[in-house]
Design a protein around this motif. Structure first.
Motif, PDB file in Angstrom:
ATOM      1  N   VAL A 214      -3.335   0.636  -6.268  1.00  0.00           N
ATOM      2  CA  VAL A 214      -3.882  -0.439  -5.432  1.00  0.00           C
ATOM      3  C   VAL A 214      -5.405  -0.340  -5.389  1.00  0.00           C
ATOM      4  O   VAL A 214      -6.118  -1.336  -5.543  1.00  0.00           O
TER       5      VAL A 214
ATOM      6  N   ILE B  12       1.830  -5.376   0.130  1.00  0.00           N
ATOM      7  CA  ILE B  12       0.827  -4.339   0.357  1.00  0.00           C
ATOM      8  C   ILE B  12      -0.396  -5.015   0.938  1.00  0.00           C
ATOM      9  O   ILE B  12      -0.909  -5.982   0.372  1.00  0.00           O
TER      10      ILE B  12
ATOM     11  N   SER C  71      -4.984   5.526   2.135  1.00  0.00           N
ATOM     12  CA  SER C  71      -3.663   4.909   2.224  1.00  0.00           C
ATOM     13  C   SER C  71      -3.059   5.284   3.569  1.00  0.00           C
ATOM     14  O   SER C  71      -2.880   6.473   3.857  1.00  0.00           O
TER      15      SER C  71
ATOM     16  N   ASP D  68       2.429  -0.500   2.066  1.00  0.00           N
ATOM     17  CA  ASP D  68       1.231   0.290   2.355  1.00  0.00           C
ATOM     18  C   ASP D  68       0.144  -0.606   2.933  1.00  0.00           C
ATOM     19  O   ASP D  68       0.208  -1.836   2.834  1.00  0.00           O
ATOM     20  N   HIS D  69      -0.815   0.032   3.567  1.00  0.00           N
ATOM     21  CA  HIS D  69      -2.041  -0.615   3.999  1.00  0.00           C
ATOM     22  C   HIS D  69      -3.164   0.286   3.502  1.00  0.00           C
ATOM     23  O   HIS D  69      -3.295   1.433   3.938  1.00  0.00           O
TER      24      HIS D  69
END
Length: 232
Positions: free
Chosen positions: A117, A178, A225, A214-215
């Motif tokens: 990401v 996400i 993360s 996830d963020h």
């Protein structure tokens, strides 16, 4: 009397590197410097300087292209020779560049780890001077099938509403989401608001059957993360 005054005739008698349009046609854009490419965008200077010289002053003021891309409209207008039209055109050019960076990468991306990401989105988010809250929408194989900027500005749990996030996820038939945003300070350490937003979105995702995977918070060369931090 006019011996020390530069006039329009003098401006035309400039070396080849001060005529970037001709160089681009002759040699191709890849051979031009940042200053020359910027001069083509500016098109004109003034009676006392060429577009190339104006481009030199712009880059000197903001340090480099990265600094120039982050400049506000007001900051650009502070430089003599940059009016409203030139400032708007520069903003538009840099925004097109930012969008172009993300198009091919996003369309074929596969997410396995938080690092994926960060690698995917850092080029787009790390340089921004405002917080951007962005969602990546994934299919059952964790391939990115869409991206949406949900909010721009200081994040607050009452502003980043789950409705906006999962409305887009449902519209795209996403299996999971996400979320990520940038910290303009460069420090990706999550704030209390970041953690609260994550909890809210996780609970909303459980209700509608779309997982929040996830963020991820993007900083300057770093990321965090919230899944790895234990908040998901």
């Amino acid at each position: 009397m006019a011996a020390n005054t530069c006039n329009k005739t003098d401006v035309k008698n400039v070396p080849y590197y001060d005529r970037p349009r001709e160089r681009l046609l002759r040699e191709g854009a890849v051979h031009l410097s940042d200053t020359e490419l910027l001069a083509i965008l500016l098109r004109t200077g003034s009676e006392r300087e060429t577009a190339y010289q104006l481009a030199q002053r712009l880059l000197a003021k903001f340090g480099d292209l990265r600094g120039l891309a982050q400049a506000s409209h007001a900051e650009l207008r502070e430089l003599k020779g940059i009016g409203q039209v030139k400032a708007v055109e520069l903003h538009a050019a840099f925004e097109l560049g930012r969008r172009l960076v993300g198009i091919p990468r996003i369309s074929r991306a596969s997410i396995r780890l938080p690092r994926d990401v960060a690698d995917l989105m850092s080029p787009e988010l790390a340089h921004l001077t405002q917080e951007h809250f962005v969602c990546l929408f994934l299919n059952t194989k964790n391939h990115v099938i869409g991206k949406q900027t949900i909010f721009v500005g200081s994040l607050d749990a009452s502003i980043v509403h789950p409705r906006e996030v999962f409305k887009e996820a449902i519209r795209r038939s996403s299996a999971s989401v996400i979320c990520l945003h940038n910290h303009p300070s460069g420090d990706p350490t999550p704030s209390r608001e970041d953690i609260a937003i994550t909890h809210t979105l996780r609970e909303a995702g459980e209700l509608v059957g779309i997982s929040l995977l996830d963020h991820v918070i993007i900083g300057d060369g770093r990321y965090v993360s919230l899944k790895e931090q234990g908040y998901l």
